[in-house]
Design a protein around this motif. Structure first.
Motif, mmCIF file in Angstrom:
data_model
loop_
_atom_site.group_PDB
_atom_site.id
_atom_site.type_symbol
_atom_site.label_atom_id
_atom_site.label_comp_id
_atom_site.label_asym_id
_atom_site.label_seq_id
_atom_site.Cartn_x
_atom_site.Cartn_y
_atom_site.Cartn_z
ATOM 1 N N ASP A 173 -3.718 6.193 -5.633
ATOM 2 C CA ASP A 173 -4.489 6.577 -4.435
ATOM 3 C C ASP A 173 -4.710 5.358 -3.550
ATOM 4 O O ASP A 173 -3.967 4.376 -3.636
ATOM 5 C CB ASP A 173 -5.826 7.206 -4.864
ATOM 6 C CG ASP A 173 -6.568 6.333 -5.878
ATOM 7 O OD1 ASP A 173 -6.521 5.092 -5.746
ATOM 8 O OD2 ASP A 173 -7.200 6.891 -6.809
ATOM 9 N N ALA A 174 -5.736 5.402 -2.718
ATOM 10 C CA ALA A 174 -5.972 4.352 -1.729
ATOM 11 C C ALA A 174 -6.497 3.051 -2.328
ATOM 12 O O ALA A 174 -6.661 2.069 -1.599
ATOM 13 C CB ALA A 174 -6.959 4.861 -0.670
ATOM 14 N N GLN A 175 -6.733 3.007 -3.622
ATOM 15 C CA GLN A 175 -7.193 1.763 -4.254
ATOM 16 C C GLN A 175 -5.977 0.873 -4.544
ATOM 17 O O GLN A 175 -5.510 0.771 -5.670
ATOM 18 C CB GLN A 175 -7.986 2.064 -5.526
ATOM 19 C CG GLN A 175 -9.249 2.849 -5.251
ATOM 20 C CD GLN A 175 -10.171 2.917 -6.449
ATOM 21 O OE1 GLN A 175 -10.777 1.933 -6.857
ATOM 22 N NE2 GLN A 175 -10.269 4.082 -7.030
ATOM 23 N N THR A 176 -5.494 0.247 -3.483
ATOM 24 C CA THR A 176 -4.244 -0.526 -3.543
ATOM 25 C C THR A 176 -4.552 -1.987 -3.887
ATOM 26 O O THR A 176 -4.446 -2.874 -3.040
ATOM 27 C CB THR A 176 -3.494 -0.424 -2.209
ATOM 28 O OG1 THR A 176 -4.388 -0.785 -1.139
ATOM 29 C CG2 THR A 176 -2.995 0.997 -1.977
ATOM 30 N N THR A 204 1.873 6.171 -2.566
ATOM 31 C CA THR A 204 0.716 6.666 -3.318
ATOM 32 C C THR A 204 0.962 8.116 -3.702
ATOM 33 O O THR A 204 1.558 8.881 -2.938
ATOM 34 C CB THR A 204 -0.588 6.569 -2.485
ATOM 35 O OG1 THR A 204 -0.360 7.131 -1.179
ATOM 36 C CG2 THR A 204 -1.038 5.134 -2.328
ATOM 37 N N SER A 225 -2.354 8.935 0.442
ATOM 38 C CA SER A 225 -3.443 8.322 1.221
ATOM 39 C C SER A 225 -3.032 7.012 1.891
ATOM 40 O O SER A 225 -3.599 6.625 2.910
ATOM 41 C CB SER A 225 -4.663 8.085 0.322
ATOM 42 O OG SER A 225 -4.305 7.326 -0.818
ATOM 43 N N VAL A 226 -2.053 6.319 1.332
ATOM 44 C CA VAL A 226 -1.540 5.075 1.917
ATOM 45 C C VAL A 226 -0.015 5.083 1.807
ATOM 46 O O VAL A 226 0.546 5.461 0.766
ATOM 47 C CB VAL A 226 -2.090 3.818 1.192
ATOM 48 C CG1 VAL A 226 -1.550 2.545 1.830
ATOM 49 C CG2 VAL A 226 -3.616 3.806 1.201
#
Length: 260
Positions: free
Chosen positions: A143-146, A162, A166-167
């Motif tokens: 997800d967006a926790q890159t 992702t 999300s990204v």
């Protein structure tokens, strides 16, 4: 020559994302460490005799430090214990272990550096040390926790996929390559087996030299117990069967050498 267990000292620790932690440790292992190698970290829990293999994310030889980025796999696990360590705490380690990536082969070439999940961290030091014509970092997250995104951006052309879209590209790292019409002469990859299987197939279909770092549940970490073997085309001199010991012969293999 067998590596000796030593007491490393925690320099700093921070949480990068849900369940993902980054720790710098002062250790003798930093002197000889190479991109793609790992260290075995021991807990203080007497009921857990075996160490946890953790890949090396960054190497600071000047200050004698290594950075590891790891996922806490659940309560009462070794990784949960690691996440509670603070600066100055002692942690027994052995390393550096494994063979590392043959990154000097990439000189003058267009390269994919590919990571997925907890296979993302070891790609950072590889990107920092690699000298090539075109460095394309392709990493996949849930997800967006890159985590590590900013560090990657400083060390090459970054492409993100992702699972939830999300990204970057929605899907996996292979989807990111297709969406951005990327091309390469060589591939270096680390991540879960399904991802590596797809990369191996892509590399062989396109005649690309490809090195993959296999993730496996390891026990001893030094090649003695044969708990982390993979199928290989050649016979292993240690066991005389068509196996490679991931911790000792790897974790990095030429993709055509192994079956996954």
């Amino acid at each position: 020559m067998a590596k000796q267990k030593e007491n490393a000292v925690v320099h700093s620790q921070e949480q990068l994302a849900d369940g993902i932690y980054s720790m710098w440790i002062n250790t003798e292992a930093a002197k000889d460490a190479k991109p793609g190698q790992f260290i075995s970290m021991y807990t203080t829990d007497g009921s857990k005799l075996l160490p946890r293999p953790i890949s090396i994310c960054e190497i600071d030889k000047e200050n004698g430090r290594l950075r590891v980025v790891y996922r806490v796999t659940g309560p009462k696990t070794g990784t949960e214990e690691f996440s509670k360590l603070k600066a100055g705490d002692i942690i027994p380690v052995i390393g550096p272990l494994g063979n590392g990536f043959p990154y000097k082969k990439a000189e003058g070439k267009k390269v994919f550096l590919m990571g997925g999940g907890i296979g993302v961290p070891p790609i950072l030091e590889l990107a920092k040390q690699m000298d090539c014509e075109k460095k394309q970092i392709v990493v996949g997250y849930r997800d967006a926790q890159t985590f590590l995104k900013e560090e990657f951006e400083q060390n090459g052309e970054l492409y993100i996929s992702t699972e939830d879209g999300s990204v970057g590209t929605k899907g996996n790292v292979m989807d990111a390559i297709r969406e951005n019409a990327l091309e390469a002469d060589m591939i270096y990859a680390c991540g879960p087996t399904p991802m590596l299987r797809a990369i191996k197939q892509y590399a062989e279909e396109n005649g690309i030299e490809c090195y993959i770092s296999l993730e496996e549940r390891m026990a001893c970490g030094i090649g003695a117990c044969l708990a982390c073997v993979c199928k290989s085309k050649e016979k292993d001199a240690h066991s005389n069967v068509n196996n490679k010991r991931i911790c000792k012969d790897g974790p990095v293999f030429l993709s055509t050498e192994v079956e996954i």
